[in-house]
Enzyme design. Structure first.
Site: not given
Length: 302
Positions: A164, A213, A283
């Site tokens: 990520r 998320s 995130e």
């Protein structure tokens, strides 16, 4: 410049959370040359941010200073085959459309994009992934424009991809990328895409106002399990709630503010730190200024 310029644009209206303040100026360039011209003309002291489909973004109530760049589909959404197993994709193309195009071309390796509700620009920036696949596995090269309006082309290795994350300079605006897939049977690809859809519909609150998320998975652990173990499933702050269906999703139940959502997120982080010793990382990308008297401290200032 040939693109569209809008003053005092309410960015919250184009995010999935549907909350937040306005940006001073929104610019939607006509094409890559137009974007480069705009950036070269823009004074260096004016802040610039990029926003895509708004699925992974939280805009704070105090608004965003400077300019937000949003690439429109018309100039940046093309998907074309450029080799036996390669496709070139504009940064504004939705991830789901890339998966569909790859199916049409008989290219495997892109089914994971079918379950990601964002655009390719964001996928390139955060190495978006799901269901065992991620962007770094498919990227061949990335085309981008920097803050001075200069064009750059980066190989996969230049992007510094990790979970990520990419380490490419933050001032880059990605405009397109070349991806490589593998020749595959269309029926097999359709089966993979159906599995992605089933997982999303049964395990994620996709019909709620959510940003996707919320926290990155710590090494060797699942963020949702840590949140659940901390007793935060269903926890609410104002109109914001930790999803009952999936603990790594925060949702706007209808009347949440950006303050509610960020305060909820930091409350979750503080509780997880207290119960497990793990510091969850956001995130979701948060942009802009806090409204007066409504700042939110990381981990509630702990």
């Amino acid at each position: 410049m040939r693109g569209a310029i809008t003053g005092d644009f309410a960015l919250g209206e184009v995010t999935w959370f549907r909350v937040g303040g306005a940006v001073e100026t929104l610019f939607q360039p006509a094409d890559e040359d137009d974007l480069a011209t705009f950036l070269r003309a823009l004074p260096e002291d004016v802040p610039v941010m990029t926003i895509g489909l708004g699925s992974n973004s939280l805009i704070r109530e105090g608004g965003v200073p400077g300019v937000a760049i949003r690439l429109p589909m018309r100039g940046f959404g093309a998907i074309e085959r450029v080799g036996e197993t390669r496709i070139r994709v504009g940064a504004a193309a939705p991830d789901k459309q890339v998966a569909k195009a790859a199916l049409d071309f008989g290219l495997g390796g892109f089914a994971f994009y079918f379950g990601i509700p964002g655009g390719i620009g964001g996928a390139l920036r955060m190495n978006a992934g799901a269901n065992g696949g991620d962007t770094s596995q498919r990227v061949v090269e990335v085309r981008a424009i920097d803050r001075r309006g200069e064009v750059h082309v980066f190989a996969n290795a230049d992007m510094g991809y990790a979970y990520r994350h990419c380490s490419a300079p933050g001032d880059l605006i990605f405009t397109s990328a070349v991806f490589e897939g593998v020749a595959a049977d269309k029926a097999e690809i359709e089966t993979q895409m159906a599995a992605v859809t089933e997982h999303r519909e049964t395990a994620q609150p996709i019909r709620s106002k959510t940003g996707g998320s919320t926290f990155k998975n710590p090494p060797g652990q699942s963020a949702w399990k840590l949140v659940d173990a901390a007793g935060m499933r269903g926890f609410r702050v104002g109109g914001a709630q930790v999803s009952e269906m999936h603990c790594n999703f925060l949702i706007n139940t209808g009347d949440a503010t950006a303050y509610d959502i960020e305060l909820l997120g930091e409350t979750v982080r503080a509780r997880v730190l207290e119960t497990s010793g793990v510091q969850l990382e956001w995130e979701i990308k948060r942009f802009g200024r806090f409204a007066a008297g409504r700042a939110v401290e990381p981990f509630l200032g702990a």
